[in-house]
Design a protein around this motif. Structure first.
Motif, PDB file in Angstrom:
ATOM      1  N   GLN A  42      43.079  14.139 -27.906  1.00  0.00           N
ATOM      2  CA  GLN A  42      42.185  13.845 -26.784  1.00  0.00           C
ATOM      3  C   GLN A  42      42.843  14.248 -25.467  1.00  0.00           C
ATOM      4  O   GLN A  42      42.220  14.907 -24.629  1.00  0.00           O
ATOM      5  N   ILE A  43      44.082  13.840 -25.281  1.00  0.00           N
ATOM      6  CA  ILE A  43      44.799  14.142 -24.042  1.00  0.00           C
ATOM      7  C   ILE A  43      44.920  15.649 -23.853  1.00  0.00           C
ATOM      8  O   ILE A  43      44.713  16.168 -22.744  1.00  0.00           O
ATOM      9  N   ASN A  44      45.252  16.354 -24.928  1.00  0.00           N
ATOM     10  CA  ASN A  44      45.446  17.801 -24.850  1.00  0.00           C
ATOM     11  C   ASN A  44      44.136  18.590 -24.879  1.00  0.00           C
ATOM     12  O   ASN A  44      44.152  19.808 -24.760  1.00  0.00           O
ATOM     13  N   LYS A  45      43.030  17.873 -25.060  1.00  0.00           N
ATOM     14  CA  LYS A  45      41.704  18.504 -25.129  1.00  0.00           C
ATOM     15  C   LYS A  45      41.637  19.554 -26.234  1.00  0.00           C
ATOM     16  O   LYS A  45      41.100  20.644 -26.066  1.00  0.00           O
ATOM     17  N   VAL A  70      39.588   4.741 -29.171  1.00  0.00           N
ATOM     18  CA  VAL A  70      40.935   5.321 -29.043  1.00  0.00           C
ATOM     19  C   VAL A  70      41.166   5.864 -27.632  1.00  0.00           C
ATOM     20  O   VAL A  70      42.229   5.643 -27.052  1.00  0.00           O
ATOM     21  N   ALA A  71      40.198   6.532 -27.069  1.00  0.00           N
ATOM     22  CA  ALA A  71      40.362   7.114 -25.732  1.00  0.00           C
ATOM     23  C   ALA A  71      40.573   6.063 -24.652  1.00  0.00           C
ATOM     24  O   ALA A  71      41.175   6.346 -23.614  1.00  0.00           O
ATOM     25  N   VAL A  72      40.105   4.854 -24.898  1.00  0.00           N
ATOM     26  CA  VAL A  72      40.210   3.769 -23.911  1.00  0.00           C
ATOM     27  C   VAL A  72      40.938   2.569 -24.521  1.00  0.00           C
ATOM     28  O   VAL A  72      40.608   1.425 -24.247  1.00  0.00           O
ATOM     29  N   TRP A  73      41.946   2.838 -25.305  1.00  0.00           N
ATOM     30  CA  TRP A  73      42.625   1.804 -26.082  1.00  0.00           C
ATOM     31  C   TRP A  73      43.197   0.686 -25.219  1.00  0.00           C
ATOM     32  O   TRP A  73      43.213  -0.456 -25.648  1.00  0.00           O
TER      33      TRP A  73
END
Length: 148
Positions: A42-45, A70-73
């Motif tokens: 997600q971070i690395n797109k 997960v993106a907003v854990w």
């Protein structure tokens, strides 16, 4: 359109990375492995790896609700164990290492939940997913194609 087939063009490098990845996973909880790979992707797109690892997580029984969080854990902490949150924080710090390194507090939090060998393998897992992300992005791998 894919630029180069890395596995075919650099088979020794590809096999070495497969081996490193397999060694990193040894003894780690498979659910944790997928969470780490999803968050780094997600971070690395990296759409290719994100598709692959969310698919793998679903096949292993992960709920849609948890995958969406997960993106907003950090804001959805109750969906994750303290150990998973420590691993996700370490994943973010290592993935964004250029933004200020890995803070002592993040490392120490992970060290509270993982014994030394397990922590080293977790770090190796984070290194490998970041490498896989860079390969997929650089070669323009298409999400949903030729995945395991």
């Amino acid at each position: 359109m894919q630029r180069v087939d890395f596995a075919k063009a650099a088979p020794k490098a590809f096999k070495a990375l497969i081996g490193f990845d397999a060694a990193a996973r040894e003894g780690l909880d498979p659910d944790l492995v997928e969470l780490v790979q999803i968050r780094a992707s997600q971070i690395n797109k990296c759409a290719y790896c994100l598709h692959m690892h969310t698919t793998d997580a679903r096949k292993a029984g992960a709920s849609e609700e948890r995958l969406h969080m997960v993106a907003v854990w950090e804001e959805a902490a109750h969906f994750f164990t303290a150990k998973e949150r420590a691993a996700l924080a370490l994943t973010e710090a290592v993935t964004r290492v250029a933004d200020g390194g890995v803070p002592d507090a993040v490392y120490e939090r992970a060290a509270e939940h993982f014994e030394e060998g397990e922590l080293a393998r977790l770090l190796a897992l984070i290194f490998t997913i970041n490498t896989w992300n860079r390969i997929a992005i650089s070669t323009r791998k298409v999400p949903g194609t030729d995945e395991r």
